[in-house]
Scaffold this motif. Structure first.
Motif, PDB file in Angstrom:
ATOM      1  N   CYS A 143       0.850  -1.191   0.000  1.00  0.00           N
ATOM      2  CA  CYS A 143       0.000   0.000   0.000  1.00  0.00           C
ATOM      3  C   CYS A 143       0.886   1.242   0.000  1.00  0.00           C
ATOM      4  CB  CYS A 143      -0.919   0.021   1.215  1.00  0.00           C
ATOM      5  SG  CYS A 143      -1.970   1.490   1.284  1.00  0.00           S
ATOM      6  N   ILE A 144       0.651   2.127  -0.941  1.00  0.00           N
ATOM      7  CA  ILE A 144       1.453   3.353  -1.081  1.00  0.00           C
ATOM      8  C   ILE A 144       0.526   4.553  -0.863  1.00  0.00           C
ATOM      9  CG2 ILE A 144       2.845   4.752  -2.650  1.00  0.00           C
ATOM     10  CD1 ILE A 144       2.783   1.292  -3.693  1.00  0.00           C
ATOM     11  N   VAL A 145       0.775   5.300   0.209  1.00  0.00           N
ATOM     12  CA  VAL A 145      -0.029   6.485   0.521  1.00  0.00           C
ATOM     13  C   VAL A 145       0.696   7.718   0.004  1.00  0.00           C
ATOM     14  CG1 VAL A 145      -1.105   7.849   2.345  1.00  0.00           C
ATOM     15  CG2 VAL A 145      -0.944   5.370   2.586  1.00  0.00           C
ATOM     16  N   VAL A 146       0.043   8.448  -0.881  1.00  0.00           N
ATOM     17  CA  VAL A 146       0.664   9.625  -1.502  1.00  0.00           C
ATOM     18  C   VAL A 146      -0.192  10.839  -1.180  1.00  0.00           C
ATOM     19  CG1 VAL A 146       1.609  10.563  -3.638  1.00  0.00           C
ATOM     20  CG2 VAL A 146       1.381   8.101  -3.390  1.00  0.00           C
ATOM     21  N   ASP A 147       0.230  11.624  -0.167  1.00  0.00           N
ATOM     22  CA  ASP A 147      -0.570  12.778   0.243  1.00  0.00           C
ATOM     23  C   ASP A 147       0.131  14.083  -0.111  1.00  0.00           C
ATOM     24  OD1 ASP A 147       1.450  13.116   2.110  1.00  0.00           O
ATOM     25  OD2 ASP A 147       0.348  12.118   3.715  1.00  0.00           O
ATOM     26  N   GLN A 148      -0.421  15.210   0.378  1.00  0.00           N
ATOM     27  CA  GLN A 148       0.120  16.522   0.014  1.00  0.00           C
ATOM     28  C   GLN A 148       1.030  17.118   1.081  1.00  0.00           C
ATOM     29  OE1 GLN A 148      -2.478  19.368  -1.779  1.00  0.00           O
ATOM     30  NE2 GLN A 148      -3.708  17.843  -2.808  1.00  0.00           N
ATOM     31  N   ARG A 149       1.474  16.304   2.027  1.00  0.00           N
ATOM     32  CA  ARG A 149       2.406  16.823   3.026  1.00  0.00           C
ATOM     33  C   ARG A 149       3.720  17.195   2.346  1.00  0.00           C
ATOM     34  NH1 ARG A 149       0.171  12.371   6.131  1.00  0.00           N
ATOM     35  NH2 ARG A 149      -1.000  13.164   7.905  1.00  0.00           N
ATOM     36  N   PRO A 150       4.436  18.190   2.869  1.00  0.00           N
ATOM     37  CA  PRO A 150       5.692  18.629   2.245  1.00  0.00           C
ATOM     38  C   PRO A 150       6.702  17.500   2.139  1.00  0.00           C
ATOM     39  CG  PRO A 150       4.992  20.183   3.936  1.00  0.00           C
ATOM     40  CD  PRO A 150       4.091  19.002   4.051  1.00  0.00           C
ATOM     41  N   ALA A 157       1.293  -5.733 -10.307  1.00  0.00           N
ATOM     42  CA  ALA A 157      -0.090  -5.659  -9.863  1.00  0.00           C
ATOM     43  C   ALA A 157      -0.191  -5.881  -8.352  1.00  0.00           C
ATOM     44  CB  ALA A 157      -0.918  -6.703 -10.607  1.00  0.00           C
ATOM     45  N   GLY A 158      -1.391  -5.666  -7.826  1.00  0.00           N
ATOM     46  CA  GLY A 158      -1.658  -5.959  -6.418  1.00  0.00           C
ATOM     47  C   GLY A 158      -1.354  -4.840  -5.452  1.00  0.00           C
ATOM     48  N   ASN A 159      -0.876  -3.681  -5.957  1.00  0.00           N
ATOM     49  CA  ASN A 159      -0.602  -2.544  -5.079  1.00  0.00           C
ATOM     50  C   ASN A 159      -1.860  -1.697  -4.892  1.00  0.00           C
ATOM     51  OD1 ASN A 159       2.173  -3.169  -4.890  1.00  0.00           O
ATOM     52  ND2 ASN A 159       2.564  -2.117  -6.822  1.00  0.00           N
ATOM     53  N   VAL A 160      -1.938  -1.021  -3.743  1.00  0.00           N
ATOM     54  CA  VAL A 160      -2.999  -0.042  -3.491  1.00  0.00           C
ATOM     55  C   VAL A 160      -2.362   1.328  -3.387  1.00  0.00           C
ATOM     56  CG1 VAL A 160      -4.749   0.777  -1.857  1.00  0.00           C
ATOM     57  CG2 VAL A 160      -4.553  -1.661  -2.327  1.00  0.00           C
ATOM     58  N   TYR A 161      -2.811   2.271  -4.232  1.00  0.00           N
ATOM     59  CA  TYR A 161      -2.321   3.649  -4.193  1.00  0.00           C
ATOM     60  C   TYR A 161      -3.434   4.533  -3.628  1.00  0.00           C
ATOM     61  CZ  TYR A 161       1.438   2.093  -7.290  1.00  0.00           C
ATOM     62  OH  TYR A 161       2.519   1.444  -7.815  1.00  0.00           O
ATOM     63  N   ILE A 162      -3.130   5.275  -2.551  1.00  0.00           N
ATOM     64  CA  ILE A 162      -4.120   6.175  -1.939  1.00  0.00           C
ATOM     65  C   ILE A 162      -3.651   7.603  -2.152  1.00  0.00           C
ATOM     66  CG2 ILE A 162      -5.257   6.838   0.212  1.00  0.00           C
ATOM     67  CD1 ILE A 162      -4.893   3.983   1.207  1.00  0.00           C
ATOM     68  N   THR A 192      -5.041  -1.094  -7.326  1.00  0.00           N
ATOM     69  CA  THR A 192      -6.204  -0.383  -6.810  1.00  0.00           C
ATOM     70  C   THR A 192      -5.821   1.082  -6.595  1.00  0.00           C
ATOM     71  OG1 THR A 192      -6.860  -2.369  -5.620  1.00  0.00           O
ATOM     72  CG2 THR A 192      -7.947  -0.320  -4.985  1.00  0.00           C
ATOM     73  N   ILE A 193      -6.577   1.999  -7.173  1.00  0.00           N
ATOM     74  CA  ILE A 193      -6.320   3.433  -7.002  1.00  0.00           C
ATOM     75  C   ILE A 193      -7.490   4.018  -6.201  1.00  0.00           C
ATOM     76  CG2 ILE A 193      -5.767   5.600  -8.165  1.00  0.00           C
ATOM     77  CD1 ILE A 193      -3.909   3.309  -8.928  1.00  0.00           C
ATOM     78  N   ILE A 194      -7.188   4.635  -5.058  1.00  0.00           N
ATOM     79  CA  ILE A 194      -8.221   5.275  -4.239  1.00  0.00           C
ATOM     80  C   ILE A 194      -7.905   6.767  -4.196  1.00  0.00           C
ATOM     81  CG2 ILE A 194      -9.346   5.371  -1.982  1.00  0.00           C
ATOM     82  CD1 ILE A 194      -8.345   2.504  -1.485  1.00  0.00           C
ATOM     83  N   VAL A 195      -8.765   7.591  -4.807  1.00  0.00           N
ATOM     84  CA  VAL A 195      -8.524   9.036  -4.830  1.00  0.00           C
ATOM     85  C   VAL A 195      -9.657   9.778  -4.128  1.00  0.00           C
ATOM     86  CG1 VAL A 195      -7.160   9.025  -6.947  1.00  0.00           C
ATOM     87  CG2 VAL A 195      -9.603   9.350  -7.107  1.00  0.00           C
ATOM     88  N   THR A 196      -9.272  10.695  -3.239  1.00  0.00           N
ATOM     89  CA  THR A 196     -10.230  11.642  -2.683  1.00  0.00           C
ATOM     90  C   THR A 196     -10.218  12.837  -3.622  1.00  0.00           C
ATOM     91  OG1 THR A 196      -9.696  10.904  -0.451  1.00  0.00           O
ATOM     92  CG2 THR A 196     -10.811  13.021  -0.661  1.00  0.00           C
TER      93      THR A 196
END
Length: 799
Positions: free
Chosen positions: A539-546, A709-714, A743-747
């Motif tokens: 699972c790879i979490v990609v947010d907007q933190r600096p 395959a099989g990764n989750v990107y948030i 799997t791509i999960i986008v807010t």
């Protein structure tokens, strides 16, 4: 006064000596592809010069004159910049209440009108300071206004069966000062280090635990606390505050302060009420609910004038879409768009006129339904006699503008030209612009025509999510699909994904989780349950933190490219002959200029918290020592390479017949190009990178490392700061990832992105206390016809 602000020969960064006219007392939007020079024109030219001229005639005295990035500017008045860079807002004690000064006003209200519980009434007058957690008179004496406490088991530290020597041999005796004072302590109290702690008399045990003033020995328990504070502070400096600290095999549990219950305040504040509520109760309410509460108190409380002032400020926060926040919400936890609107509120309340306001994408983080209110408020600033200039990509905001300036045609070195200036109607027929066709309707982001089916046997199922405003939410997220999370501001999107799903995945996946901690303690909802994590490879979490707070950090250092470049420079014949190491090519090591510490410039304070920067004379602005600049790789030294754009660097390092060829560097930089970041330079300082740019750099870094395959990107609003054409490129990449079995999960708020998802989950129906439920789910076509969906009607506009 002149009808226009006239800028002649703007040439800072990639601007190519352009001439610009901006009408006064109008709303002007500056647009163009990402990296075309919009911020260079709006902030680095217009804002900086307006600020410099104001300071020139204030009490601040300039020690030096900065080099202007233009020939001349006329028609300029004082400027105010309203930016969305989170990097500048890092004080955890800064809250929505302190930033707007509403917390101070509430403190005055409670001091003058609060009703104390009789058992806590000492007949001394209440003061404003008693209701402020940052004041010595108001803070809780146990947690010192932090709301958190380290619970340490003293019995575990001083076990009766443990010999005194065992406790201190391996730990305390390493410290010369403590070793000396402990010996004096033992001699003074006739203690043998080989005896067990349990054999000490009650008097000896007390001084052994808490210290002896005569010998200078601080005591075992006090020493443990000191060491714990040291390691806690060290972890905070290294952005790992949630790392467990174990000393002498003993854990120190981080808990909510038992004395103040996390309110941070002392007893007087905790037992003083207005309308049955304490000041903590009011600060933890959603702003919309607090507004209603205070309006009901107008007839019951004597301080009506003060309440009306507070109500005016709260109403402004509601109008600009921040009704879902509370006054206790920490400013660093806000998104870039929320921070910008928070600052906007303070300017609206001040009722300024004849000012030039410069905004940086004010619609970021707003639902389509909320943008109309923001546009109306900004138009009101114009009607009051102000000039508003906004860097913006949003279609509706551009359509509300009086004047458009388009820069381009491309990004970086291929941008910086004035493509157009004039009215919206004229702009729509501009053939050279990449933005105009999307406004005119001749081009649009393509929407999916078919959606991948949901496999009910492979789902991430989150049950009983109750954090913040979530109402016992249970939701199923399909594996292997492009999933969008929609909803108005404050509807519970971040609470569901970033604050509940991410911590739960982190608990379950552990080393299979890629998540950059920013130093804040994660909130864990113990009531929530998660199943289906066995379907996730990583699972790879990609947010907007600096991506970095250091002034010398840059995309090259963050992505690991810099290490390869330094190693290549150290392997050149020149370096080998002179004995140079990779450290010579680092501004943070032996290669940094000793005068400017690698910054390339020196700062001068000019008063009122403002600084002016001047090129360092010792290194000529390079930041490096002279030896580092003499070594070249295929004709380029370290500074030349750091000045390259990502796209230029792909070409430079990608030539197989060159000594600079590096497959790993090309792989990383090519991925950066694919996410729309080809225009940034390798050496761009990370504090100047916006939240949206930071997120795309993180995404590229992870994509270069993880494939298959099989990764989750948030991802959290991944299109922030992107033009229509750049959004198109990023969208194609995300769809490719999903098609490859990830799997791509986008807010997200953008209907064009949501229309390209396979599955949508919509939170709502409103924000704050009116949100927290799943109101619709299904594919975009199903939501477009769903009676409860808010985003549905905007999805219909995409097709």
């Amino acid at each position: 006064m002149s009808e226009y602000i006239e800028i002649k020969g703007a040439n800072i960064h990639n601007l190519k000596n352009i001439d610009i006219r901006i009408p006064r007392n109008k709303l002007t939007v500056i647009t163009g592809v990402s990296g075309s020079g919009k911020s260079s024109l709006a902030f680095d030219t217009l804002y900086e010069e307006g600020k410099r001229r104001y300071l020139l005639f204030s009490e601040a005295q300039f020690m030096v004159e900065a080099s202007p990035g233009f020939e001349s500017i006329t028609g300029l008045s004082p400027t105010v910049a309203v930016e969305q860079r989170v990097i500048r807002q890092s004080n955890p004690r800064s809250t929505v209440g302190t930033r707007t000064k509403i917390s101070n006003m509430l403190a005055v209200l409670f001091a003058s009108c609060g009703q104390r519980e009789s058992e806590y009434d000492d007949n001394l007058p209440l003061t404003m300071e008693m209701f402020q957690k940052n004041s010595p008179k108001g803070m809780c004496v146990k947690c010192l206004g932090t709301g958190r406490y380290h619970l340490i088991d003293e019995e575990a530290i001083v076990r009766p069966d443990m010999p005194i020597r065992d406790l201190f041999d391996g730990f305390l005796m390493k410290h010369r000062h403590h070793r000396s004072s402990f010996k004096k302590f033992c001699d003074l109290h006739h203690i043998d280090v080989d005896q067990a702690i349990g054999s000490l008399s009650e008097e000896q045990l007390t001084v052994f635990k808490y210290g002896c003033r005569k010998s200078g020995f601080v005591g075992a328990v006090v020493f443990f606390h000191e060491m714990h504070k040291h390691y806690t502070s060290k972890n905070m400096r290294h952005n790992s505050e949630d790392k467990e600290i174990i000393l002498w095999g003993i854990k120190a549990e981080h808990i909510t302060c038992p004395k103040c219950g996390g309110s941070c305040l002392g007893e007087q504040a905790m037992h003083t009420r207005i309308g049955g509520k304490t000041i903590t109760d009011l600060e933890q309410m959603y702003i919309k609910d607090l507004l209603s509460f205070l309006l009901n108190q107008l007839q019951n409380v004597s301080g009506q004038h003060l309440i009306r002032e507070i109500v005016t400020k709260l109403q402004c926060l509601v109008d600009i879409g921040l009704y879902h926040l509370s006054l206790s919400r920490q400013v660093p936890s806000l998104s870039g768009g929320e921070i910008q609107r928070l600052f906007l509120a303070s300017f609206i309340i001040a009722e300024l006129d004849s000012i030039i306001f410069i905004f940086d994408e004010p619609t970021i983080g707003l639902h389509e339904a909320e943008k109309e209110s923001l546009i109306r408020i900004i138009r009101h600033l114009v009607e009051r006699g102000n000039t508003v200039v906004a860097v913006e990509h949003d279609k509706h905001f551009m359509e509300a503008a009086d004047y458009i300036i388009d820069l381009g045609p491309e990004a970086g070195r291929n941008g910086g030209e004035r493509i157009f200036q004039g009215t919206l109607q004229e702009f729509m027929s501009c053939t050279l612009s990449k933005t105009a066709p999307f406004l005119a309707g001749s081009k649009r982001l393509a929407a999916k025509k078919s959606y991948k089916p949901v496999d009910r046997s492979k789902m991430l199922i989150l049950k009983h999510a109750n954090l913040h405003n979530l109402r016992d939410v249970t939701v199923s997220i399909p594996i292997g699909l492009f999933v969008g999370i929609a909803g108005v501001s404050g509807s519970g999107k971040s609470s569901l994904i970033q604050d509940t799903l991410v911590p739960k995945l982190k608990q379950m996946l552990q080393n299979k989780m890629v998540f950059e901690n920013d130093g804040s303690l994660p909130l864990i909802d113990d009531r929530a349950e998660l199943s289906g994590a066995e379907h996730v490879r990583k699972c790879i979490v990609v947010d907007q933190r600096p991506i970095g707070r250091s002034r010398t950090s840059c995309p090259a250092t963050y992505t690991g490219v810099m290490d390869r470049i330094r190693a290549s420079l150290a392997k050149t014949p020149d370096s080998q002959e002179r004995g140079y190491t990779p450290g010579l090519f680092s501004v943070n090591s032996e290669g940094g200029c000793p005068t400017c510490k690698g910054d390339g410039y020196t700062q001068y304070h000019v008063g009122f918290g403002n600084f002016i920067e001047q090129e360092c004379e010792a290194c000529g602005g390079t930041g490096y020592v002279e030896e580092a600049m003499t070594v070249k790789l295929d004709g380029k030294n370290i500074k030349d390479m750091m000045a390259m754009s990502v796209s230029e660097a792909v070409t430079f390092f990608g030539r197989k017949d060159s000594v600079a060829y590096d497959k790993m560097i090309v792989n990383v930089l090519s991925t950066l190009e694919r996410v729309g970041m080809g225009y940034i330079t390798l050496g761009q300082q990370t504090p100047t990178i916006s939240g949206g740019e930071a997120q795309r750099i993180k995404l590229a870094k992870e994509l270069a490392k993880h494939s298959g395959a099989g990764n989750v990107y948030i991802l959290d609003e991944p299109t922030t700061g992107l033009s229509f054409s750049d959004t198109e490129r990023l969208l194609e990449l995300l769809k490719e990832l999903a098609d490859a079995g990830n799997t791509i999960i986008v807010t997200e708020h953008d209907p064009a992105i949501l229309a390209n998802c396979d599955y949508l989950i919509e939170m709502g129906p409103g924000g704050g206390s009116e949100g927290g439920s799943v109101i619709a789910e299904g594919n975009p076509r199903e939501l477009a016809s769903h009676p409860d969906s808010v985003i549905g009607k905007y999805l219909n506009e995409v097709w």
